[in-house]
Design an enzyme around this catalytic site. Structure first.
Site, short mmCIF file in Angstrom:
data_model
loop_
_atom_site.label_atom_id
_atom_site.label_comp_id
_atom_site.label_asym_id
_atom_site.label_seq_id
_atom_site.Cartn_x
_atom_site.Cartn_y
_atom_site.Cartn_z
N CYS A 57 43.16 37.96 74.72
CA CYS A 57 43.13 37.16 75.78
C CYS A 57 43.35 35.15 75.75
CB CYS A 57 42.19 36.82 76.55
SG CYS A 57 41.36 38.73 77.21
N ARG A 107 47.88 36.30 72.14
CA ARG A 107 47.12 37.04 72.70
C ARG A 107 46.42 37.82 73.24
NH1 ARG A 107 44.23 32.55 70.49
NH2 ARG A 107 42.22 33.27 71.20
N TRP A 135 43.64 40.54 77.83
CA TRP A 135 44.54 42.17 76.55
C TRP A 135 43.33 42.17 76.73
CZ3 TRP A 135 41.15 44.85 73.23
CH2 TRP A 135 40.85 45.16 72.20
N ASN A 173 37.75 34.56 77.40
CA ASN A 173 37.96 35.04 76.64
C ASN A 173 37.19 35.66 75.71
OD1 ASN A 173 39.41 35.87 74.36
ND2 ASN A 173 39.40 34.31 73.35
N GLY A 174 36.39 37.28 75.74
CA GLY A 174 35.75 37.34 74.86
C GLY A 174 35.09 38.84 75.62
N GLU A 182 51.15 48.09 54.03
CA GLU A 182 51.05 46.61 54.74
C GLU A 182 53.06 47.03 55.35
OE1 GLU A 182 50.33 44.29 55.96
OE2 GLU A 182 52.02 43.05 56.95
N LYS A 234 53.49 47.17 58.86
CA LYS A 234 54.21 46.85 60.44
C LYS A 234 55.20 48.03 61.26
CE LYS A 234 53.07 44.26 60.23
NZ LYS A 234 51.87 42.90 59.76
N GLU A 238 53.10 49.48 63.63
CA GLU A 238 52.45 48.44 65.32
C GLU A 238 53.91 48.15 65.67
OE1 GLU A 238 50.76 44.85 64.59
OE2 GLU A 238 51.18 44.86 62.44
N HIS A 280 47.75 64.94 45.86
CA HIS A 280 46.24 64.98 46.28
C HIS A 280 46.37 65.51 47.93
CE1 HIS A 280 45.26 64.38 42.34
NE2 HIS A 280 45.63 63.69 42.16
N LYS A 315 47.40 39.39 69.03
CA LYS A 315 47.54 38.95 67.61
C LYS A 315 46.19 38.29 67.55
CE LYS A 315 50.18 35.80 64.73
NZ LYS A 315 50.82 37.20 63.09
#
Ligand code: F6R
Length: 612
Positions: free
Chosen positions: A2, A27, A74, A100-101, A485, A489, A492, A508, A607
């Protein structure tokens, strides 16, 4: 998570707020909204979707005002929709608020308010807090500031809130705990935002509001108080950031711009610290705490996501170069499993944003237990930077694309310098290797530039594999976290399911997935595991998997066994991840692009993850 913006001053508030929200869209972008106050009249506009959709929905509306607040969301409580979008209005219609929170005890407060006859128009915790404040204001016959203070004492959770009221025509009241708030100081005007990006265009003088502080903001006045109603002196900081750094600068996407910025970003990170001529590494945060590091029985690295992958590489670096045992922890797990922290243990927190709630909360509890916290953070002045006892900034510049790219290589550059400095001071690494690694590190920006010179083959590969439903990424040693990574990437940005695995561990279980449709990306640069990874490639080929390799320039073996190759320049294996990750960033970028997706704002992501 947010983004929030507020403005009070002589300008028209709406354009300032909308522009600010666009800068903060990284955000969250599930919905957005603004509340404007004009002649005691509160107007609220909200819309599901990105800020551009809000903009379109207000065309033709009267937006005149010199004070307002705006939010890009968000979603946490309640689906993304118009009615759950912020700002929310209180039951009387007199107050508007953005948040925000997360208010963790909102159900209990909501029950109390429902029993008093309050109705709720949204599913959000924010509307509950707002009506709680209104209820206190009514019942205690007090001002908004006092009501807010009383309310916040009952609240459990994290918040940054901005409040305006139609009976106070030029005041924004703000409060924070756990979610960031920056106030920009102009001439006869103030700007409020989750980070400095909406502010930088107007002023470079800012105040970072601390947890448990309330700010009363008017065009000519900024008052800071604690929850005990005592005035606090605002500490004014000068922003060291240019507007161009937060704009796209000719690139189609921030992600592509940030991938291409890596040579300069890594250079900036090394500049003034890595002094190859004299064989010195200058890092005040380490120098001042060298004994703590050298004598640490254990180093615990705490991070999330991409930063956690940087932490895994740091584990290899620190164990090899410093001979200190390292544990790498997901911040969210570390916090809640009551970890054993011994006297002398050093905690390294890695975070691009410096605001990730899981990491922040984990650090707070470790700090309470007496741990020494060292922050490796990109965002200057962020909560994690301020909570740390010491630290080293990555100096990667603002990272706006939701997928982390240049921050990752910046983190690796800092962590490598740290490991070298500590290892050498401890005597765990001999001078020739120390000097050699310094030189290899210094060469990284130029080598990254080389990789970025021509990326057309990666774009073609992305078009070839874009319809795959799954990908496997494999690597060994230092390249194993790079494989993780690469997989993160790709998922997402392109929404393709991807898994990262240690190349040998693949036998395995995951090998059962391999068939002629599965692209398997090997991070197979020349290192001490090279021969072993050649065998792993054979194992995939024998099962008809498609092999894509990241290989060292000049290597003939791996390319000869692969369907497609992305070359990187040769480097010591401890330094190689800063190079081998670059083609993987590009592969995910171009795959997302080929699929027509919004690479800068992938669905469901944000983000800065400021909720636990
Ligand atoms: C992935 C990504 C996230 C972040 C994670 C931690 O591309 O960006 O996985 O790395 O949310 O964020 P910071 O580093 O800000 O603590």
């Amino acid at each position: 998570m947010c983004g929030i913006v507020g403005y009070t001053g002589h300008r028209e508030a709406y354009p300032v707020i909308i522009k600010g929200l666009k800068r903060l869209e990284y955000r969250g972008y599930d919905s957005s909204g603004v509340a404007l106050l004009n002649n005691g009249q509160l107007k609220v506009f909200r819309k599901k979707g990105k800020v551009a959709e809000l903009e379109e929905s207000v065309i033709g509306k009267d937006l005149q005002s010199h004070i307002g607040i705006g939010h890009t969301r968000w979603a946490t409580h309640g689906e993304p929709s118009d009615r759950n979008a912020h700002p929310h209005q209180s039951q009387s219609g007199e107050l508007a608020m953005i948040h925000n929170g997360i208010i963790e005890n909102y159900t209990q407060i909501k029950q109390e308010l429902l029993s008093k006859g309050y109705h709720f128009k949204s599913d959000t915790d924010t509307e509950v807090l707002l009506n709680f404040i209104e209820d206190i204001k009514k019942n205690n016959d007090c001002g908004l500031e006092e009501a807010l203070r009383i309310a916040l004492k009952r609240v459990v959770g994290a918040y940054c809130i901005l409040l305006i009221s139609n009976d106070d025509p030029d005041t924004i009241i703000a409060a924070r705990k756990g979610s960031p708030l920056v106030i920009g100081i102009g001439k006869g005007e103030h700007f409020l935002a989750s980070d400095a990006s909406p502010i930088i265009e107007y002023t470079k003088e800012v105040v970072y509001v601390n947890d448990y502080e309330i700010a009363i903001v008017r065009p000519d006045e900024l008052i800071l108080k604690n929850l005990g109603n005592e005035k606090q002196t605002p500490f004014i900081t000068k922003l060291d950031m240019e507007l161009a750094a937060i704009e796209k600068g000719g690139y189609d996407h921030f992600m592509l711009k940030e991938i291409h910025e890596q040579p300069e970003a890594i250079f900036d990170c090394l500049r003034g610290r890595l002094l190859t001529q004299t064989g010195q590494i200058k890092m005040a945060g380490i120098e001042n705490n060298l004994d703590a590091f050298i004598n640490a029985p254990r180093i615990i690295i705490v991070a999330c996501g991409t930063s956690w992958h940087a932490g895994l590489i740091a584990e290899y670096l620190i164990e090899e170069l410093c001979r200190i045992p390292v544990e790498v922890e997901y911040a969210s797990e570390f916090r809640y499993r009551n970890p054993v922290i011994h006297k002398g243990d050093v905690i390294i927190a890695i975070s691009q944003s410096g605001e990730t709630a899981d990491t922040l909360v984990a650090l707070e509890s470790a700090k309470e237990k007496g741990a020494f916290i060292f922050g490796v953070v990109n965002a200057v002045g962020s909560s994690i930077a301020r909570l740390s006892h010491a630290g080293a900034y990555t100096h990667s510049g603002p990272e706006i694309g939701v997928a982390s790219t240049k921050a990752f290589t910046g983190q690796l550059a800092v962590l490598t310098m740290m490991a070298l400095k500590i290892g050498y001071a401890k005597g765990a690494i001999k001078q020739p290797r120390y000097l050699q690694l310094m030189q290899d590190l210094e060469a990284v920006p130029e080598k990254v530039r080389e990789i970025l010179q021509d990326t057309s083959h990666i774009q073609r590969m992305a078009a070839k594999y874009k319809d795959a439903t799954d990908f496997l990424f494999l690597g060994r040693g230092y390249n194993f976290p790079v494989a993780l990574e690469g997989a993160l990437k790709l998922k997402e940005i392109s929404y393709i399911h991807a898994e990262g695995y240690p190349a040998a561990e693949m036998k395995h279980g995951p090998i059962a997935l391999v068939d002629e449709k599965l692209p398997v990306v090997f991070v197979a640069t020349k290192d001490s595991y090279y021969q072993k990874i050649v065998s792993n490639v054979q194992e995939i080929r024998a099962r008809k998997g498609k092999v894509i390799a990241v290989a060292t320039a000049g290597d003939m073996v791996i390319p000869g066994m692969s369907d497609d190759v992305m070359f990187v320049p040769d480097a010591d294996e401890a330094i190689a991840p800063m190079l081998s990750v670059i083609p993987l960033q590009l592969l995910s970028y171009y795959t997302g692009l080929a699929k027509g997706l919004d690479v800068d704002k992938p669905r469901n992501l944000a983000k800065s993850v400021t909720v636990e």
